[in-house]
Enzyme design. Sequence first.
Site, mmCIF file in Angstrom:
data_model
loop_
_atom_site.group_PDB
_atom_site.id
_atom_site.type_symbol
_atom_site.label_atom_id
_atom_site.label_comp_id
_atom_site.label_asym_id
_atom_site.label_seq_id
_atom_site.Cartn_x
_atom_site.Cartn_y
_atom_site.Cartn_z
ATOM 1 C CG HIS A 265 1.487 -5.561 -2.490
ATOM 2 N ND1 HIS A 265 0.166 -5.525 -2.258
ATOM 3 C CD2 HIS A 265 1.777 -4.590 -3.216
ATOM 4 C CE1 HIS A 265 -0.548 -4.429 -2.769
ATOM 5 N NE2 HIS A 265 0.389 -3.735 -3.401
ATOM 6 C CB ALA B 226 7.257 -0.801 -7.742
ATOM 7 C CG MET B 227 3.853 -6.041 -10.486
ATOM 8 S SD MET B 227 2.120 -5.536 -10.198
ATOM 9 C CE MET B 227 1.576 -7.245 -9.526
ATOM 10 C CG HIS C 36 2.841 -0.315 -1.522
ATOM 11 N ND1 HIS C 36 1.716 0.137 -0.946
ATOM 12 C CD2 HIS C 36 2.547 -1.146 -2.563
ATOM 13 C CE1 HIS C 36 0.919 -0.341 -1.801
ATOM 14 N NE2 HIS C 36 1.256 -0.897 -2.805
ATOM 15 C CD GLU C 37 4.878 -2.546 -4.981
ATOM 16 O OE1 GLU C 37 4.408 -3.464 -5.358
ATOM 17 O OE2 GLU C 37 4.603 -1.128 -5.308
HETATM 18 N N1 TRP Z 1 -0.196 -3.729 -7.828
HETATM 19 C C1 TRP Z 1 1.104 -2.602 -7.707
HETATM 20 C C2 TRP Z 1 0.958 -1.968 -6.695
HETATM 21 O O1 TRP Z 1 0.207 -1.171 -6.305
HETATM 22 C C3 TRP Z 1 0.613 -1.481 -8.954
HETATM 23 C C4 TRP Z 1 0.194 -1.813 -10.323
HETATM 24 C C5 TRP Z 1 -1.141 -2.248 -10.662
HETATM 25 C C6 TRP Z 1 0.848 -1.938 -11.579
HETATM 26 N N2 TRP Z 1 -1.086 -2.501 -11.946
HETATM 27 C C7 TRP Z 1 0.260 -2.225 -12.505
HETATM 28 C C8 TRP Z 1 2.270 -1.482 -11.821
HETATM 29 C C9 TRP Z 1 0.511 -2.044 -13.730
HETATM 30 C C10 TRP Z 1 2.604 -1.456 -12.940
HETATM 31 C C11 TRP Z 1 1.878 -1.753 -14.013
HETATM 32 O O2 TRP Z 1 2.101 -1.846 -6.177
HETATM 33 ZN ZN ZN Z 2 0.133 -1.891 -4.135
#
Ligand code: TRP
Ligand code: ZN
Length: 882
Positions: free
Chosen positions: A307, A268-269, A303-304
């Site tokens: 962030h 996820a992002m 988690h997301e």
């Molecule tokens: N930052 C995201 C997380 O840890 C993960 C992530 C980094 C990501 N690069 C990505 C997700 C590329 C999808 C594609 O939650």
């Molecule tokens: Zn993360």
Amino acid sequence: MRTEEHRPVRLSEYRPPDWLVETVDLDFKLHPTQTPVRATLKVKPNPAAGAPAPLVLDGDELSLISVKIDGQLLPTDRFTATPERLTIAQPPNRPFTLEIETLVDPKGNTQLSGLYQSSGNYCTQCEAEGFRRITYYPDRPDVMAVYTTRIEADKAEAPVLLSNGNLKESGDLPGGKHFAVWHDPWPKPAYLFALVGGRLGHIEDKFVTKSGRNVTLRIYVEPGKENRAGYAMDSLKRSMRWDEEAFGREYDLDIFMVVAVSDFNMGAMENKGLNVFNDKYVLATSTTATDSDYVSIEAIIAHEYFHNWTGNRITCRDWFQLCLKEGFTVYRDQEFTSDQRSRVVTRIGDVRALRTHQFVEDAGPLAHPVRPELYREINNFYTTTVYEKGAEVVRMIHTMLGPALFRQGTDLYFERHDGEAATVEQFVICFADASGRDFGQFMRWYSQAGTPEIVATGTYDAGAKTYRLDLAQVTPPTPSQPTKEPMVIPLVTGLIGRDGRDLPLKLDNGTTIDRGLLVLDKPAQSFVFTGINERPALSTNRNFSAPIKLTANLAPDDLRLMAAHDSDPFNRWQAVQTLATQLLVGNVARIRAGQDPEVDEGLLDALAIIMADKKLEPAFVAETLLPPSEADIAREIGRDVDPDAIFRSRAALRALMGLHLNKALSSAYETLANRGPYSPDAVSAGHRTLRNVCLDLLAATQESHAIGLAARQYQQADNMTDRMAALATLSLHDVPERAAALDDFYQRYKDDPLIIDKWFVLQAATPDPKTLDRVKALTSHPAFSMKNPNRVRSLIGAFAQGNQTQFNRPDGQGYEFIADTILTLDPANPQLASRMSTAFKSWRALEAGRRGRAQAALKRIADKSGLSRDVSDIVQRALADT
Ligand code: TRP
Ligand code: ZN
């Protein structure tokens, strides 16, 4: 493909940006293959950067339409544009407006980075360097700007139009088109930008923050799947409340959105206000998802969401600081899960994963520090070391300071750095400032790779009634780090008397040890405890207070005492694991020498006592019945590894447990039988976990009665957890019930890709020489697709990363198949191909035959021309002689 040779990026070469961006106005006209993007940037020279500099913007596979400065078309002799870079050699030496038009192809974007299509919906993924695939931009996290995004689209094709922040305006346009304008008031780096457009259903809820802000919560899913988003919504609300209570952090926009997509490179992002998720971590009902799916959804939603403060409000100065947001956020989601569920069971699961993945990474050619100092491809550093070891480092700060000072440190961090792009040093200094302690030497946890090895030797002096504890530490060499300095290692310690109770810890210098905390910070140190009336059992690294490998001179009866009585429940579990590890490692040697595996009555007795202890929660008991993973045993052995012998050693122990604990396992299986409707809560899930572990151990004896139980459970289950567990047990046995259940499963769920993924995983993970052919055949199955990362990970990833014996077939065919797959995937999706190539991370530890074959497969990949930077970085590091 990338044409330029890229030199590595070094932490030591960090320079502040020459140009800053105040605002970004984006204008998208969504079209499947030709989406024009207009970006209007207010740029200004960075006062912190010195002399006037050219304006150099990043790009990746971009095609430029036009550039304007302050509304005037820029003549072509004033700039140079390649797909990778837009350079304006002599920009005005003052703030100005830069307008850039590019053209992107969402449908042709198979890398799933930048703007792409998933199931006909438009979505973006910009971390780490995907924004530069949308427009030319200073694509680095220390450039933070306020974004306004206007999206125009065909109303029938994309009725839903989303971006970061709050919706400002929307409406219909002539020709069946419509538009939406979103504004995000919080300055952010480009990697947190997101856009979604498509046909999506949603569920909605609301949340009132502790200061009274009304927040609309929405989860968008494929139309028709709205009824599967409820648990994610519930998890979101609990996360929002928890962050207020545990860290004093509130949400800061009027709306928070989650979008589930089916083509996604990772889990996820955390895009600001618009998290994009792999649908696997959103969608769940009792009949489609297992208990562990529910656990993952809850943890990843949290988690997301977390962030938003650790990553978004305070972001990273550069990508070397990745653990600043990821390690801290993993720590936060682990704590959330611990508070929502069982703390010790959560800790055991986290440590098990750390040992199986991070310790293994740290012991091989891909080992790197929590904060690397050099990278060729940043996408390859979203690793278990940065994430999970990064979380352990934060946890050690918590352990050393205690909860009150730790919270003062995080409060200070949020206050001091809100709105900034920060570094790891700035983070740690907040704890130093809050506590008055020195964290100078502690910083080595960020810079030195490798798992420290601690030897603890206890000596009891009956005459003097003292117990002397000698501690020594060594951190093994890792690539480019041949020698290591001593680390700061917090060891929470207890001495257990023969009655099972903790003895008071008093040192010979008169001091009492507070909270049992000993800190080892020299190569060797000794502690002498006084007033000890009998030989105690040493219980150290309680709750896994440091991510280390511990060797202690514990006698088997010490370990049994700890298993039965340790006041630290983690170490009760650990004592059983230690007994099991010793037995398993010994049996691997015996099996390789052609001998029969040995039995350890002491281990079986310890397990019987735990099973009989009615005060223990079922989920904890289940954890004690699960031996260490094959990968973890291999790491423990370290060299000349024979995966078949490890498998047989582990299988023999499981069969023995099934035999010796038969009565207890059978009666637990009966008494834990389902009552009432399914609920995903931790207590109900714990009952199912224990019951299914019992079933699996009973079946490990190969007895037909137990196989019958599994077959019956498969048929009668009213939830996915019990059905999958029964199928997983059957999948380990070459019995007719296995094929019947697998066929039945496919027929039941063939229209549901996320469930068919489970079917792929089980077949790929079967420890059987026929598995490789089966996996190859399944790559032509109509439900499989090389284009979808979830399918690839479920079938091929589960084979490469989850099937030790078959990936490591002695004939090397497993390696060849994975090499072929990597080469097939690479041109379309280098991130996915690169992840797959980390399956070779332990090749050097293998016995000579397999080692040679793995090396040959790696070389074949390395020799391929036109390899992506992602894959070539991994295979080069895997092959390097350190
Ligand atoms: N930052 C995201 C997380 O840890 C993960 C992530 C980094 C990501 N690069 C990505 C997700 C590329 C999808 C594609 O939650
Ligand atoms: Zn993360």
